[in-house]
Design a protein around this motif. Structure first.
Motif, PDB file in Angstrom:
ATOM      1  N   TYR A  24       0.968  -1.195  -0.077  1.00  0.00           N
ATOM      2  CA  TYR A  24      -0.007  -0.097  -0.038  1.00  0.00           C
ATOM      3  C   TYR A  24       0.863   1.244  -0.184  1.00  0.00           C
ATOM      4  N   TYR A  25       0.219   2.526  -0.049  1.00  0.00           N
ATOM      5  CA  TYR A  25       0.940   3.618  -0.158  1.00  0.00           C
ATOM      6  C   TYR A  25       1.442   4.222   1.436  1.00  0.00           C
ATOM      7  N   SER A  46      -6.681  -4.827  -5.100  1.00  0.00           N
ATOM      8  CA  SER A  46      -7.763  -4.125  -4.746  1.00  0.00           C
ATOM      9  C   SER A  46      -7.677  -2.557  -4.630  1.00  0.00           C
ATOM     10  N   ALA A  47      -6.676  -2.592  -3.667  1.00  0.00           N
ATOM     11  CA  ALA A  47      -6.611  -0.980  -3.029  1.00  0.00           C
ATOM     12  C   ALA A  47      -5.437  -0.187  -3.722  1.00  0.00           C
ATOM     13  N   LYS A  62      -2.436   0.758  -6.654  1.00  0.00           N
ATOM     14  CA  LYS A  62      -2.076   0.279  -8.040  1.00  0.00           C
ATOM     15  C   LYS A  62      -0.440   0.600  -8.210  1.00  0.00           C
ATOM     16  N   TYR A  70       1.049   4.305  -9.125  1.00  0.00           N
ATOM     17  CA  TYR A  70       1.478   5.261  -8.162  1.00  0.00           C
ATOM     18  C   TYR A  70       2.247   4.881  -6.941  1.00  0.00           C
ATOM     19  N   HIS A 124      -3.722  10.368   6.902  1.00  0.00           N
ATOM     20  CA  HIS A 124      -3.144   9.513   5.725  1.00  0.00           C
ATOM     21  C   HIS A 124      -4.046  10.084   4.709  1.00  0.00           C
ATOM     22  N   PHE A 154      -5.758   8.476   1.599  1.00  0.00           N
ATOM     23  CA  PHE A 154      -5.547   7.007   1.826  1.00  0.00           C
ATOM     24  C   PHE A 154      -5.869   6.242   3.119  1.00  0.00           C
ATOM     25  N   LEU A 203      -8.033  -1.525   3.932  1.00  0.00           N
ATOM     26  CA  LEU A 203      -7.465  -0.601   2.947  1.00  0.00           C
ATOM     27  C   LEU A 203      -8.571  -0.204   1.990  1.00  0.00           C
ATOM     28  N   ARG A 204      -8.397   1.012   1.210  1.00  0.00           N
ATOM     29  CA  ARG A 204      -9.283   1.341   0.310  1.00  0.00           C
ATOM     30  C   ARG A 204      -8.642   1.713  -1.176  1.00  0.00           C
ATOM     31  N   SER A 205      -9.332   1.642  -2.170  1.00  0.00           N
ATOM     32  CA  SER A 205      -8.767   2.055  -3.319  1.00  0.00           C
ATOM     33  C   SER A 205      -9.108   3.627  -3.415  1.00  0.00           C
ATOM     34  N   VAL A 206      -7.935   4.320  -3.942  1.00  0.00           N
ATOM     35  CA  VAL A 206      -7.982   5.791  -3.988  1.00  0.00           C
ATOM     36  C   VAL A 206      -8.191   6.374  -5.222  1.00  0.00           C
ATOM     37  N   PHE A 263      -4.422  11.948  -7.160  1.00  0.00           N
ATOM     38  CA  PHE A 263      -3.288  11.901  -7.554  1.00  0.00           C
ATOM     39  C   PHE A 263      -2.805  12.731  -8.726  1.00  0.00           C
ATOM     40  N   PHE A 308       5.983  11.722  -0.823  1.00  0.00           N
ATOM     41  CA  PHE A 308       5.405  10.655  -1.751  1.00  0.00           C
ATOM     42  C   PHE A 308       5.729  10.832  -3.102  1.00  0.00           C
TER      43      PHE A 308
END
Lengths: 293, 324
Positions: free
Chosen positions: A47-48, A87-88, A90, A93, B150, B153, B162-165, B170, B209
């Protein structure tokens, strides 16, 4: 029984890190005397999160691994750092956000999003579950695979280290579909793709909290390595379903011989969860089930 | 009322709308089928894939717009032209120029516009406003406000999932700004409410980041009324903290706003389980908006306040130091 090495770097400098990785490889009697043209490296980029959280593999660690292989192999191989979309998360990024784009440029290595690569469907049966994986061709085309995981707790499967990190080699992005049989999916992917070497980035570990340990672990056997990691985290490896299953499927050996740093010392240093923490966690998860499901 | 956008924030507004006594939610619009199904489950009959259809519904007097930043201009303009009063999730726009155009369109069509800065409706922060106005602190000299998390995020619902952003987060062109616009706008709006107009701004931006957007910022604001304030915002942390510290000639205060204590969370959940609804800041701001519509009053935070916040943020970007 398989060898699992434990080495602590003197400090967080790149030289100390390279020295520690090299020593960890010597301790497991790893030999560079072989012909390798194409090396695939699979870090953990779940994850990020910044690497300083202990959640993801540090690009500096991967950079040190690349240096060591370049310095010790007779020919200069091509390196590919790989991860797949989830899923969460990419890859487009995460490579940049975690700083892997910089390493790729500095070391002249390629970053590969496995979800965008050509892949082959492989169906496999594990523990009564029929599972379908999408295996990128790069794994067939490469000569050597280095798994560079983190060492962490994970609620559903107790630990995440070498075996779980391979889960990211499946090109299919919506990985949440495997969560109904996560242990079996972890073992399934490890049956299809076997790393030649596992080197754990334990520079910063994430147990009950984040801690800098400057630890490097290595093994040729991912099951033995995970059994050792599990022990370090205060979890009996025979209680970890994915490990027992992986051992049954002959992916590796549950028993291991620790070499290098005193095992008891490493165990003591890891921010393991105490019985109190585990009780608190059980209460919290019961609470969340009642109120949030 | 109508609701446009049922993402994370939109769902909060949706639930709160259903509890409003003086307004009825007539319809919702979202491009996502999943979101529309969610609304249907909560009993909303009119669901639209295209918000133009919602805006043409004559039963709807006002809309809540909870869309990504890059859609604010178009959606507010269309809503204003359809004669709907508007509650818009902050920020007003991606930049000052876009904000000005929005205000001009709103004014031309004679509709009301309120911005969703929920911190302004937090009980403790409202009390703090009264105390500052009452002179409780004497002359306020130094203020420090922090909002670090976060950001986009953050795992949803407080549970570690966790979730898709969404990709627009971005993209600098689509988002308009990073942590400073997202989290800093809340604090700038709050402190401007407390202390008035900002005279000077200087900022330090961080790019941990490696994105085009800043993921951390320290902003130093000098208010015309005297106080010197520092705001610290960030998207880089797995953890969450919101706090404010006020130092005055008569009194100092340090207030921890978030994360809430475990006992607070347990009480909140028990209340929910028992069906006892607690009025949170998101509900209170909507209730206030509806009151303003009934009483034909001008709501605050207004569009003008939102524009002023964007001007401060724009100055902060202009006078920024990149310490990388």
């Amino acid at each position: 029984m398989s060898l699992v090495s434990f080495v602590r770097a003197n400090d967080s400098s790149i030289d100390a890190l390279k020295k520690a990785i090299k020593r960890s490889l010597n301790l497991i009697r790893f030999s560079f005397a072989r012909s390798i043209n194409k090396i695939v490296i699979k870090p953990n980029m779940c994850y990020y999160y910044p690497p300083s959280t202990g959640e993801v593999t540090s690009p500096q660690f991967v950079s040190a691994v690349i240096d060591i292989f370049r310095e010790n192999l007779s020919i200069n191989p091509d390196f590919f750092i790989v991860e797949s979309d989830a899923s969460a998360m990419k890859c487009k990024y995460v490579f940049k956000m975690l700083g892997y784009h910089r390493i790729a440029k500095e070391k002249n290595v390629k970053l590969i999003n496995l979800s965008e690569e050509k892949n082959k469907i492989v169906d496999i049966k594990v523990n009564g579950w029929y599972l379908r994986f999408y295996i990128p061709e790069i794994f067939h085309e490469s000569d050597f695979l280095i798994n560079v995981p983190k060492i962490k707790y994970m609620a559903d499967v107790k630990i995440t280290c070498a075996l779980k990190n391979m889960y990211g080699c499946n090109a299919y992005p919506r990985k949440s579909i495997y969560h109904v049989a996560l242990n079996e999916a972890i073992v399934g992917i490890n049956k299809i793709i076997k790393p030649d070497l596992v080197i754990v980035d334990g520079l910063i570990v994430y147990g009950k909290n984040t801690r800098r340990l400057n630890l490097v672990m290595a093994s040729k056997d991912p099951v033995a390595l995970d059994a050792a990691a599990s022990n370090v985290m205060g979890i009996d490896p025979t209680s970890v379903h994915q490990l027992v299953l992986a051992s049954k499927e002959n992916i590796g050996n549950l028993e291991f011989i620790p070499v290098g740093e005193a095992f008891s010392y490493v165990k003591q240093s890891f921010p393991a969860k105490s019985v109190k923490d585990k009780i608190r966690e059980t209460l919290a998860s019961t609470y969340l089930r009642i109120f949030h499901e | 009322m109508g609701l446009i956008g049922i993402g994370g924030q939109g769902r909060i507004h949706l639930r709160n709308c259903l509890r409003l006594k003086k307004a009825k939610l007539i319809g919702v619009a979202d491009i996502s089928e999943t979101s529309l199904k969610f609304a249907k489950k909560l009993g909303i009959r009119n669901v639209y894939k295209n918000y133009d259809d919602l805006l043409s519904n004559q039963q709807i007097d006002a809309v809540i717009i909870s869309l990504p930043n890059f859609l604010h201009f178009e959606s507010v303009t269309k809503a204003a032209e359809a004669g709907k009063d508007i509650f818009l999730e902050k920020p007003l726009a991606r930049n000052v120029a876009e904000g000005r155009k929005i205000l001009s369109n709103v004014k031309r069509n004679g509709v009301k516009l309120m911005l969703g800065y929920n911190m302004r409706f937090t009980t403790t922060l409202r009390k703090l406003h009264e105390k500052i106005a009452d002179g409780f602190f004497g002359e306020v000299e130094i203020v420090q406000a922090t909002n670090v998390s976060h950001g986009p995020f953050t795992p949803k619902g407080g549970i570690k999932t966790l979730r898709s952003v969404p990709s627009w987060w971005f993209n600098k062109d689509l988002a308009g700004g990073g942590a400073l616009l997202d989290l800093g706008s809340h604090l700038i709006n709050l402190l401007s409410w407390y202390f008035g107009e900002v005279k000077n701004v200087e900022s330090y931006l961080g790019y941990k980041f490696n994105m085009e957007l800043e993921d951390s910022a320290i902003c130093i604001l000098k208010f015309r009324t005297g106080p010197l304030a520092t705001i610290n915002v960030g998207w880089f942390s797995k953890d969450l903290i919101q706090s404010i510290q006020i130092c005055g000639t008569a009194k100092n205060l340090s207030m921890h706003l978030s994360p809430p204590s475990i006992s607070h969370l347990i009480f909140r959940d028990i209340r929910r389980k028992l069906g006892i609804f607690k009025y949170d800041s998101y509900y209170t701001e909507l209730k206030y908006f509806v009151e303003c519509l009934w009483n034909d009053a001008s709501p605050s935070p207004s569009g003008e306040e939102g524009l002023s916040d964007l001007q401060v943020i724009s100055m902060a970007y202009k006078h920024s130091h990149n310490l990388a």
